[in-house]
Design an enzyme around this catalytic site. Structure first.
Site, PDB file in Angstrom:
ATOM      1  N   MET A  30       0.828  -1.202   0.000  1.00 38.67           N
ATOM      2  CA  MET A  30       0.000   0.000   0.000  1.00 38.67           C
ATOM      3  C   MET A  30       0.866   1.257   0.000  1.00 38.67           C
ATOM      4  O   MET A  30       0.374   2.363   0.244  1.00 38.67           O
ATOM      5  CB  MET A  30      -0.950   0.007   1.196  1.00 38.67           C
ATOM      6  N   LEU A  33       6.780   3.176   1.521  1.00 39.08           N
ATOM      7  CA  LEU A  33       7.663   2.032   1.688  1.00 39.08           C
ATOM      8  C   LEU A  33       8.724   2.261   2.756  1.00 39.08           C
ATOM      9  O   LEU A  33       9.159   3.392   3.007  1.00 39.08           O
ATOM     10  CB  LEU A  33       8.337   1.717   0.355  1.00 39.08           C
ATOM     11  N   HIS A  37       9.443  -3.452   3.395  1.00 42.49           N
ATOM     12  CA  HIS A  37       9.013  -3.648   2.006  1.00 42.49           C
ATOM     13  C   HIS A  37      10.201  -3.970   1.107  1.00 42.49           C
ATOM     14  O   HIS A  37      10.119  -4.819   0.215  1.00 42.49           O
ATOM     15  CB  HIS A  37       8.329  -2.383   1.475  1.00 42.49           C
ATOM     16  N   GLN A  61     -10.505  -2.589   2.371  1.00 43.46           N
ATOM     17  CA  GLN A  61     -10.049  -3.140   3.642  1.00 43.46           C
ATOM     18  C   GLN A  61     -10.085  -2.132   4.780  1.00 43.46           C
ATOM     19  O   GLN A  61      -9.624  -2.411   5.882  1.00 43.46           O
ATOM     20  CB  GLN A  61      -8.653  -3.739   3.498  1.00 43.46           C
ATOM     21  N   GLU A 148       5.792 -11.267   7.154  1.00 44.39           N
ATOM     22  CA  GLU A 148       5.265 -12.089   8.231  1.00 44.39           C
ATOM     23  C   GLU A 148       4.767 -11.276   9.420  1.00 44.39           C
ATOM     24  O   GLU A 148       4.127 -11.840  10.315  1.00 44.39           O
ATOM     25  CB  GLU A 148       6.317 -13.104   8.675  1.00 44.39           C
ATOM     26  N   SER A 185       6.586  -0.474  10.157  1.00 45.24           N
ATOM     27  CA  SER A 185       5.238  -0.375   9.601  1.00 45.24           C
ATOM     28  C   SER A 185       5.046   1.020   9.051  1.00 45.24           C
ATOM     29  O   SER A 185       5.565   1.996   9.616  1.00 45.24           O
ATOM     30  CB  SER A 185       4.192  -0.657  10.678  1.00 45.24           C
ATOM     31  N   SER A 186       4.296   1.122   7.963  1.00 45.65           N
ATOM     32  CA  SER A 186       4.000   2.445   7.415  1.00 45.65           C
ATOM     33  C   SER A 186       3.268   3.305   8.428  1.00 45.65           C
ATOM     34  O   SER A 186       3.392   4.539   8.420  1.00 45.65           O
ATOM     35  CB  SER A 186       3.150   2.307   6.143  1.00 45.65           C
ATOM     36  N   ARG A 187       2.494   2.679   9.307  1.00 45.19           N
ATOM     37  CA  ARG A 187       1.718   3.433  10.292  1.00 45.19           C
ATOM     38  C   ARG A 187       2.574   3.980  11.436  1.00 45.19           C
ATOM     39  O   ARG A 187       2.086   4.793  12.227  1.00 45.19           O
ATOM     40  CB  ARG A 187       0.589   2.568  10.853  1.00 45.19           C
TER      41      ARG A 187
END
Length: 309
Positions: A30, A33, A37, A61, A148, A185-187
């Site tokens: 999404m 990156l 990623h 989603q 994962e 994480s992108s978040r």
């Protein structure tokens, strides 16, 4: 690197290459990156002639109250990273390209998708499975690569592929973590400085789980209670899912005798953080190994077996 937004143009280009016998690997993302990623990209480059990376923030989603409009996006930055990494094709469709009319067809694996993260994000995994199935149909890769960190997602996608006889081999790649153990994480960009410091409680809880099991704790309910209490020591952390499940089926277990996954879904401030660890040797249904090490950016690896994105 060529950039496509048109499904037909990408298909036409890939079809010509496949007729030449070239193998194709797909990395669905999404965007926004990070090193996690890029680990997927590196694996795909090593194993395929052609690498396609998709960047699509999938509205299916996201629930209405979730962060679709705020989800971080920087296509120019992402494209530069992918070009430097040797990616051949970037597929970056708009919503109108992927969903030119309202979707009436949904791919769902409800027995797996309504559990754990799916219990607090109803419909999320149906949206994931639907867009991944569509990407597989568009690109028709031989292999596809997933992190994962999103353990439940990997299990669901592998089951979807097996159930529908999709000719794609799903490869899971271990999590990349920051020096203090937090899964990339992108978040993470949403976290304030104080929240970022607090977020380390999440990987620390996985370390605590491993310590408790090594010390002889075999009751899943007691382990879940102890891990919840451990998380609650951090005032900024609000656990939403703390679960001990069978590592292959995601079903509840009565004793920690077989490989289990410790699944965490924790809100730090307004940001939901996802992490997990497999305790005991395990292979996700379909034969891809999940138990394994973490890759750490800027520091040494955490001890024990980790699973990751």
């Amino acid at each position: 690197m060529r950039v496509f937004s048109s499904i037909d143009e990408l298909r036409h280009t890939l079809d010509a290459l496949k007729r030449q016998g070239r193998t194709v690997g797909l990395v669905p993302t999404m965007g926004y990156l990070h090193a996690g990623h890029m680990e997927l990209v590196a694996r795909a480059r090593a194993e395929n002639d052609i690498v396609v990376v998709s960047i699509f923030v999938n509205p299916l989603q996201f629930a209405p109250a979730e962060d679709l409009s705020k989800y971080p996006r920087d296509l120019e930055r992402d494209a530069a990273m992918l070009k430097q990494a040797g990616v051949n094709f970037l597929f970056s469709p708009g919503v109108e390209d992927m969903y030119p009319r309202p979707m009436l067809t949904v791919v769902d694996v409800p027995d797996l998708g309504c559990e754990l993260e799916g219990a607090v994000r109803p419909g999320h995994f149906a949206g994931v499975a639907t867009v991944v199935c569509k990407l597989f149909n568009i690109v028709q890769p031989q292999t596809a690569y997933f992190g994962e960190k999103d353990y439940q997602q990997v299990v669901i996608i592998k089951r979807m592929v097996d159930d529908l006889a999709v000719p794609v081999r799903v490869i899971s790649v271990p999590t990349v973590r920051d020096a203090d153990g937090l899964a990339l994480s992108s978040r993470n960009v949403y976290l304030s400085a104080a929240e970022r410091r607090a977020a380390v409680i999440v990987p620390q809880t996985l370390d605590e789980a491993e310590r408790l099991v090594a010390g002889g704790l075999t009751d899943p309910g007691k382990l879940e209670a102890k891990l919840t209490a451990f998380l609650n020591r951090e005032p900024l952390a609000k656990p939403e899912v703390v679960a001990v499940r069978d590592a292959s089926t995601l079903q509840p277990v009565t004793s920690i005798a077989e490989p289990v996954v410790i699944a965490l879904f924790v809100r730090v401030g307004s940001t939901r953080l996802l992490d997990n660890r497999v305790i005991g040797d395990n292979r996700i249904a379909g034969g891809n190994r999940v138990a394994g090490g973490n890759r750490i950016i800027g520091g040494r690896s955490l001890p024990g077996k980790g699973v990751a994105r």
